[in-house]
Write a protein that holds these residues in place. Structure first.
Motif, PDB file in Angstrom:
ATOM      1  N   ARG A  94       0.861  -1.185   0.000  1.00 40.09           N
ATOM      2  CA  ARG A  94       0.000   0.000   0.000  1.00 40.09           C
ATOM      3  C   ARG A  94       0.895   1.231   0.000  1.00 40.09           C
ATOM      4  NH1 ARG A  94      -2.254  -0.054   5.214  1.00 40.09           N
ATOM      5  NH2 ARG A  94      -0.950  -1.812   5.743  1.00 40.09           N
ATOM      6  N   THR A 160       3.801   0.697   2.675  1.00 42.41           N
ATOM      7  CA  THR A 160       3.753  -0.300   3.733  1.00 42.41           C
ATOM      8  C   THR A 160       3.488  -1.641   3.070  1.00 42.41           C
ATOM      9  OG1 THR A 160       1.383  -0.031   4.104  1.00 42.41           O
ATOM     10  CG2 THR A 160       2.847   1.299   5.468  1.00 42.41           C
ATOM     11  N   PHE A 161       3.850  -2.702   3.765  1.00 44.90           N
ATOM     12  CA  PHE A 161       3.569  -4.045   3.267  1.00 44.90           C
ATOM     13  C   PHE A 161       2.882  -4.843   4.365  1.00 44.90           C
ATOM     14  CE2 PHE A 161       7.744  -4.359   5.184  1.00 44.90           C
ATOM     15  CZ  PHE A 161       7.707  -5.562   5.871  1.00 44.90           C
ATOM     16  N   ASP A 162       2.028  -5.764   3.945  1.00 54.05           N
ATOM     17  CA  ASP A 162       1.319  -6.662   4.853  1.00 54.05           C
ATOM     18  C   ASP A 162       1.685  -8.088   4.463  1.00 54.05           C
ATOM     19  OD1 ASP A 162      -0.123  -4.521   6.085  1.00 54.05           O
ATOM     20  OD2 ASP A 162      -1.460  -4.501   4.360  1.00 54.05           O
ATOM     21  N   THR A 164       1.235 -12.278   5.310  1.00 49.92           N
ATOM     22  CA  THR A 164       0.386 -13.290   5.941  1.00 49.92           C
ATOM     23  C   THR A 164       0.887 -14.670   5.529  1.00 49.92           C
ATOM     24  OG1 THR A 164      -1.492 -11.784   5.735  1.00 49.92           O
ATOM     25  CG2 THR A 164      -1.997 -14.072   6.298  1.00 49.92           C
ATOM     26  N   THR A 179      -1.726 -11.014  10.312  1.00 55.87           N
ATOM     27  CA  THR A 179      -1.041 -10.225   9.297  1.00 55.87           C
ATOM     28  C   THR A 179      -0.141  -9.218   9.995  1.00 55.87           C
ATOM     29  OG1 THR A 179      -2.834 -10.502   7.713  1.00 55.87           O
ATOM     30  CG2 THR A 179      -1.356  -8.645   7.358  1.00 55.87           C
ATOM     31  N   SER A 181       2.781  -6.054   9.521  1.00 55.59           N
ATOM     32  CA  SER A 181       3.035  -4.961   8.588  1.00 55.59           C
ATOM     33  C   SER A 181       4.390  -4.322   8.830  1.00 55.59           C
ATOM     34  CB  SER A 181       1.958  -3.881   8.724  1.00 55.59           C
ATOM     35  OG  SER A 181       0.691  -4.421   8.426  1.00 55.59           O
TER      36      SER A 181
END
Length: 192
Positions: A94, A160-162, A164, A179, A181
């Motif tokens: 994102r 940003t990154f998530d 999972t 998840t 981040s």
């Protein structure tokens, strides 16, 4: 009641039932999303933070710790039926700088076992392959492409990154981790 009124009342009842189902609250229990007796927490240690797009190299997390916890803390798992074989993970991006272009969702293989009530440590696992650094929107930051992001007019891209993780317990139950981040700032360090 007349015979011809029954189909209309039946349709009205079905429509009302569908509205009630649509308006009922969804499950927000992150730890209960899967049927497994465990949930996996994710800790991202020593994140890269700054990424030089002038060097085509994968973006990696130096240390990722996965911890398995039994949903019912009073239970035990001496046979290891709740041990989790983690098979893959996904990374979604994102923008934090007002831009909209992001890399595609990345999926990577893992192949590690997290014992129930235990931990597993992953070292230098990628969140973005080297080939993605050479694609949009990062390629815009290179001098021969103008050196600035066309959406924001800046010489850096904030994201940003998530992340999972997905797997199955030894007994066959599906497991999805929480998840986690992180933050990344992309720039061309040696370009100016």
């Amino acid at each position: 009641m007349k015979e011809k009124d029954r189909p209309m009342k039946k349709r009205a009842f079905i429509a009302a039932a569908l509205v009630l189902i649509a308006l009922s609250p969804a499950c927000t229990n992150d730890e209960g999303e899967t049927e497994a007796p465990v949930f996996i927490t994710v800790s991202l240690e020593l994140q890269p933070g700054f990424v030089d797009v002038g060097t085509a190299a994968p973006v990696q997390i130096q240390t990722i710790t996965l911890e398995s916890r039994l949903k019912n803390p009073s239970q035990t798992d001496p046979q290891g039926f709740a041990d989790t074989q983690v098979n893959s993970y996904t990374v979604r991006f994102r923008r934090t700088d007002g831009g909209t272009l992001v890399p595609a969702v990345q999926t990577f293989g893992v192949g590690i076992v997290v014992p129930s009530g235990g931990i597993a440590t992953l070292s230098n696992f990628p969140i973005l392959p080297a080939s993605a650094i050479q694609q949009s929107p990062f390629d815009q930051l290179l001098p021969f492409n103008g050196g600035v992001d066309r959406e924001t007019g800046r010489n850096e891209i904030g994201m940003t990154f998530d992340i999972t993780f997905f797997g199955r317990t030894a007994s066959g139950h599906r497991v999805q981790s929480e998840t986690a981040s992180g933050i990344l700032l992309f720039s061309c360090a040696g370009c100016f």
